[in-house]
Every structure is written in C-alpha cells, then in structure tokens.
Write a protein that holds these residues in place. Structure first.
Motif, PDB file in Angstrom:
ATOM      1  N   TYR A 176       1.732   1.404   5.451  1.00  0.00           N
ATOM      2  CA  TYR A 176       2.526   1.393   4.201  1.00  0.00           C
ATOM      3  C   TYR A 176       2.950   0.136   3.817  1.00  0.00           C
ATOM      4  CZ  TYR A 176       6.730   2.356   1.219  1.00  0.00           C
ATOM      5  OH  TYR A 176       7.551   2.516   0.143  1.00  0.00           O
ATOM      6  N   ARG A 181       1.969  -1.491   0.274  1.00  0.00           N
ATOM      7  CA  ARG A 181       3.079  -1.728  -0.569  1.00  0.00           C
ATOM      8  C   ARG A 181       3.151  -3.177  -1.033  1.00  0.00           C
ATOM      9  NH1 ARG A 181       5.281   0.817  -4.178  1.00  0.00           N
ATOM     10  NH2 ARG A 181       7.106  -0.340  -3.906  1.00  0.00           N
ATOM     11  N   THR A 183      -1.788  -0.768  -8.845  1.00  0.00           N
ATOM     12  CA  THR A 183      -0.699   0.354  -9.551  1.00  0.00           C
ATOM     13  C   THR A 183      -0.401   1.367  -8.304  1.00  0.00           C
ATOM     14  OG1 THR A 183      -2.635   1.398 -10.060  1.00  0.00           O
ATOM     15  CG2 THR A 183      -1.799   0.131 -11.621  1.00  0.00           C
ATOM     16  N   TRP A 184       0.570   1.982  -8.568  1.00  0.00           N
ATOM     17  CA  TRP A 184       1.190   2.964  -7.407  1.00  0.00           C
ATOM     18  C   TRP A 184       0.099   3.764  -7.305  1.00  0.00           C
ATOM     19  CZ3 TRP A 184       1.401   8.011  -8.420  1.00  0.00           C
ATOM     20  CH2 TRP A 184       1.128   8.563  -9.556  1.00  0.00           C
ATOM     21  N   TRP A 185      -0.671   4.409  -8.261  1.00  0.00           N
ATOM     22  CA  TRP A 185      -1.490   5.436  -7.799  1.00  0.00           C
ATOM     23  C   TRP A 185      -2.820   4.920  -6.851  1.00  0.00           C
ATOM     24  CZ3 TRP A 185      -6.582   5.655  -9.267  1.00  0.00           C
ATOM     25  CH2 TRP A 185      -6.869   4.589 -10.195  1.00  0.00           C
ATOM     26  N   GLN A 218      -2.338   2.389  -4.834  1.00  0.00           N
ATOM     27  CA  GLN A 218      -1.739   2.045  -3.468  1.00  0.00           C
ATOM     28  C   GLN A 218      -1.568   3.586  -2.795  1.00  0.00           C
ATOM     29  OE1 GLN A 218       2.351   0.690  -4.158  1.00  0.00           O
ATOM     30  NE2 GLN A 218       1.378  -1.410  -4.310  1.00  0.00           N
ATOM     31  N   LEU A 219      -1.293   4.593  -3.468  1.00  0.00           N
ATOM     32  CA  LEU A 219      -1.380   6.052  -2.884  1.00  0.00           C
ATOM     33  C   LEU A 219      -2.684   6.420  -2.329  1.00  0.00           C
ATOM     34  CD1 LEU A 219       0.473   8.520  -2.232  1.00  0.00           C
ATOM     35  CD2 LEU A 219      -0.175   9.504  -4.480  1.00  0.00           C
TER      36      LEU A 219
END
Length: 171
Positions: A134, A138, A143-145, A147-148
């Motif tokens: 994680y 991070r 972008t967040w997606w 990273q997901l």
C-alpha cells in the motif's frame, strides 16, 4: 557499528533492505502457514525454533548472495565498508520475524494456544505485506485508479507466491 538513521542510508541500500525484508516476510508467512496446517504435529517450542532458523537462513542466504554477486561483478571480495552494507541489508530481514516470534514464544509459555499464535502470526505477516504494498503504491504519482489496479496486482502476485509456497510444501 553504523548508527545512521534509516533515511540517512543511501537509497539503493534502503531499497535492498526493504527487498530482503519482503523476502523474509514471505518466508516467515510460509513457515507459519505450514505449521498452522500441521498444528497437531507441532509444539510451540518447535514452532519458535523453526521460524527463527528459517528467518536466519533466508537472512544468511541474502548475505551470501550479495557476496557472490559482488565477486562476480567486481572480480574481488567486497571491502570492509561493503561487507558492512551487506550485513545491514541482509540483517534487516531478521526484523520481519519479531512480532511472530514473540507470539510463538508466548504460546510456548502458555499465554496463547499454538494455533492462535500461528494464526495471529500469519495475520501479522499478511498485514505487513499489505502495508508495504500500500505504501509503495501510494508513493507513486499515478492516478488513484491506476494505484488501485497496481495494488490489486500486487495482492494477486502476493497470493500467487503464497500459493506456490504452500504447493511446494504439499498443502
């Protein structure tokens, strides 16, 4: 002995130390999962020794691998400073077993059942791998997606490693 703070160490040394810790965490997880699957045939003292020996062995293997790689690349034995760096890097793997060893030692003196200590140890190892993954994801600037997706990929790869380790031990 070098008393520099971790962040004061060169980036490549911190990278190598984290890599060793991840290897040792996977090794420790495999050891406790195998013992958990065979808990009726293992006593708590043996569980402590098995985990300790396994982590010391992976730590020693990391050190020996560094020495061999140095010899192969540099055509010479490492100097004193490089040996110190190698020891710091490989030695960081031992820390991965701290909490699980304490839990198993507590089972050995009757504070926990061995099964409970092994289960808690496996949770500690899985949580450790999760937190490392994680934090690594991070820190990226994607972008967040993405990273997901990256975290999901790391989780899938981690599960595959654990599955392979279990398969190797016949469980």
């Amino acid at each position: 002995m070098d008393h520099r703070h971790r962040e004061d160490r060169p980036e490549d040394e911190r990278t190598d130390a984290l890599k060793e810790r991840v290897y040792a965490t996977f090794t420790g997880l495999a050891i406790v999962l195998v013992q958990q699957a065979n808990v009726e045939h293992v006593d708590a003292n043996r569980a402590v020794v098995t985990l300790l020996v396994g982590i010391v062995a992976i730590t020693a293997a990391g050190f020996v691998a560094d020495v061999i790689a140095h010899l192969a690349v540099h055509n010479a034995f490492p100097d004193r400073a490089e040996v110190g760096r190698m020891l710091r890097v490989s030695g960081s793997a031992i820390a991965s077993a701290g909490v699980p060893l304490i839990l198993l030692a507590l089972a050995a003196v009757g504070v926990f059942t061995l099964e409970g200590a092994l289960r808690a140890s496996s949770i500690v190892y899985i949580a450790t791998l999760g937190v490392i993954g994680y934090v690594a994801v991070r820190r990226t600037r994607i972008t967040w997606w993405k990273q997901l997706v990256a975290l999901g990929t790391l989780i899938a790869l981690g599960l595959a490693v654990v599955g392979l380790q279990q398969l190797a031990h016949g469980h």
